[in-house]
Scaffold this active site. Structure first.
Site, mmCIF file in Angstrom:
data_model
loop_
_atom_site.group_PDB
_atom_site.id
_atom_site.type_symbol
_atom_site.label_atom_id
_atom_site.label_comp_id
_atom_site.label_asym_id
_atom_site.label_seq_id
_atom_site.Cartn_x
_atom_site.Cartn_y
_atom_site.Cartn_z
ATOM 1 N N LEU A 1 0.836 -1.202 0.000
ATOM 2 C CA LEU A 1 0.000 0.000 0.000
ATOM 3 C C LEU A 1 0.868 1.249 0.000
ATOM 4 O O LEU A 1 2.046 1.217 0.375
ATOM 5 C CB LEU A 1 -0.936 -0.014 1.217
ATOM 6 C CG LEU A 1 -1.887 -1.223 1.294
ATOM 7 C CD1 LEU A 1 -2.780 -1.100 2.514
ATOM 8 C CD2 LEU A 1 -2.712 -1.356 0.028
ATOM 9 N N ASP B 1 -9.274 -11.034 2.974
ATOM 10 C CA ASP B 1 -8.396 -10.194 3.780
ATOM 11 C C ASP B 1 -8.817 -10.215 5.242
ATOM 12 O O ASP B 1 -9.798 -10.862 5.619
ATOM 13 C CB ASP B 1 -8.391 -8.757 3.231
ATOM 14 C CG ASP B 1 -7.059 -8.079 3.481
ATOM 15 O OD1 ASP B 1 -6.913 -7.409 4.514
ATOM 16 O OD2 ASP B 1 -6.159 -8.222 2.635
#
Length: 487
Positions: free
Chosen positions: A193, A287
């Site tokens: 990210l 996730d």
């Protein structure tokens, strides 16, 4: 300070676990697609052992799972027992800003601190166990496909090693645990990210228009794994910090095909290059939120070489709605980080990140309240303290008389000490994990702070109620009488 020996590699830790009856070998053949995940999660929820799969339907290589599925094993990875975690956290906090010694006796008592600082200096080897053999390509790895809706095989415990363009110093290295999708025998997709260290390094190489060297350590030692997973400040080296956690220096060796140093005692090292602008659609994958993430483009790693030990082990985990292995690790990290938080925000008495709330999404904070507005100050300090807290979208602040790990105490405080019109702080358009589907915009969401403390001074115009409590002598007498009544 350490009650357990340093574990130089994964094998030493597994031998310790097996000696105490905390490792089970699964002889039945298990599928890497979905079935292994079901067994992992069932064992974790039962507080079960490390699992070693010697028979499965993938390439012939033992698979190790559930390494950190209990608090005891996470603590052991640091060389500690669970009750030693708070003390070790205080020690780590003192390493950040040690007070000046008061005389020679005090200076000598700081020897463990000096030894820890020395342990932070990696040691470079010329020959390493992780370079005893080679693997032909990624198809030689028994990579799981954890969930039925996953987009393909997923490497879930990779320690991804990067450095910024133009900087070769070990102190500038970043170690991060980023999931890696197997795209082809010689291709991986790295999902880092934008706020993570690996992504920042990638941007520096893209600006220079050059391919970026990357190494991935699979089956690293416990201290390296935990250091890579910790939300450390940006100026703290995970390589150095792993030496502090291990209580011994980190052994490194030069990678064979990329200009990077890598953990010498890992099981497998995947080396390769990320070329500017080269991406591929990653996902979907299950996730930690309990949902599948959306498909998005992320950088592609072109594999240039895979080195390994003789007869390597493949370490994996599974991520999903808590409880899962990351949430167990998060519970221990919560206790480890508390002294560091208290050093920055002294009025914090305790902090709990409920695992069921995906760990860092919600925080309950107990404070020693002394002045009006203090709870709001604590909320803002926490949101700005570490990058991880920027993703905490709800903070509940309570007084020091409550048990913040008791949902009944939290509910009582919210019901009796919090007024929605006065004690709620709302902030909009702040950073948020884009995997949070409740957020109206990707990467941006609101935050809420709930002040469930007793109101004092200018916080209220009313006289506060007097809490009911029984006389301690009467409670003791009741316990005595009850002992004679109940069997």
């Amino acid at each position: 300070m350490r009650s357990l020996p340093a574990f130089p590699d994964l094998r030493a830790f597994l031998a310790w676990a097996e000696a105490r009856g905390d490792l089970a070998r699964v002889d039945a053949s298990v599928s890497l697609r979905h079935e292994m995940t079901a067994l992992q999660l069932a064992a974790l929820r039962a507080g079960g052992p490390v699992l070693r799969f010697d028979a499965h339907d993938g390439p012939k290589m033992p698979v190790v799972t559930n390494l950190f599925a209990t608090r005891e094993r996470v603590a052991a990875g640091l060389g500690l027992t669970p009750d030693q975690i708070p003390g070790f956290g205080a020690f780590l906090a003192s390493l950040r800003s040690p007070p000046p010694p008061e005389g020679m006796r005090d200076a000598l008592s700081r020897w463990p601190m000096l030894r820890a600082a020395l342990a932070a200096r990696p040691r470079v080897l010329r020959h390493a166990p992780v370079q005893e053999a080679d693997l032909p390509d990624l198809s030689a790895l028994p990579v799981q496909t954890p969930w039925p809706g996953d987009g393909g095989p997923l490497i879930t415990w990779p320690v991804v090693i990067t450095r910024p363009h133009g900087a070769g110093e070990l102190s500038r290295y970043n170690l991060g645990v980023y999931r890696a999708q197997v795209l082809a025998p010689d291709r991986l997709i790295l999902r880092w990210l934008a706020h993570r260290g690996g992504a920042a390094h990638h941007r520096s190489w893209e600006r220079a228009g050059e391919p970026m060297p990357v190494a991935i350590a699979l089956g690293a030692d416990p201290a390296t794994l935990l250091a890579a997973a910790l939300p450390l400040p940006e100026n703290v080296s995970e390589l150095g910090f792993s030496g502090v956690l291990r209580g011994a220096r980190t052994d490194l060796v030069a990678a064979r095909s990329v200009p990077l140093m890598v953990p010498a005692r890992a099981e497998i090292i995947v080396e390769g290059w990320v070329h500017p602008g080269e991406t591929a659609p990653e996902g979907p994958f299950g996730d930690h939120t309990g949902y599948y993430n959306a498909v998005e483009p992320f950088p592609v790693l072109r594999v240039s070489r895979i080195t390994c030990r003789r007869d390597p082990l493949y370490l994996t985990t599974v991520t999903g709605r808590p409880p899962d292995e990351p949430s167990v690790i998060g519970e221990v990290f919560n206790d480890l980080a508390l002294p560091v938080i208290r050093a920055q925000i002294p009025e914090v008495l305790d902090l709990w990140l409920p695992p069921a709330a995906c760990s860092y999404r919600m925080a309950v904070v107990k404070i020693d309240k002394r002045y009006p507005g203090q709870a709001r100050r604590v909320m803002m300090a926490l949101w700005g303290m570490l990058p991880q807290f920027s993703y905490t979208k709800m903070i509940v602040v309570v007084d020091g008389d409550l048990d913040i790990r008791n949902w009944d105490d939290i509910a009582w405080a919210l019901a009796t000490r919090m007024d929605p019109g006065r004690d709620v702080m709302l902030i909009g358009r702040t950073p948020m994990d884009y995997l949070d589907f409740a957020s109206p915009l990707e990467g941006l969401a609101g935050k809420i702070g709930l002040d469930a403390t007793t109101k004092i001074g200018a916080e209220t115009a009313r006289e506060w109620g007097r809490e009911m409590r029984p006389d301690p002598a009467h409670e003791a007498r009741a316990a005595e009488l009850l002992a004679g009544i109940l069997p």
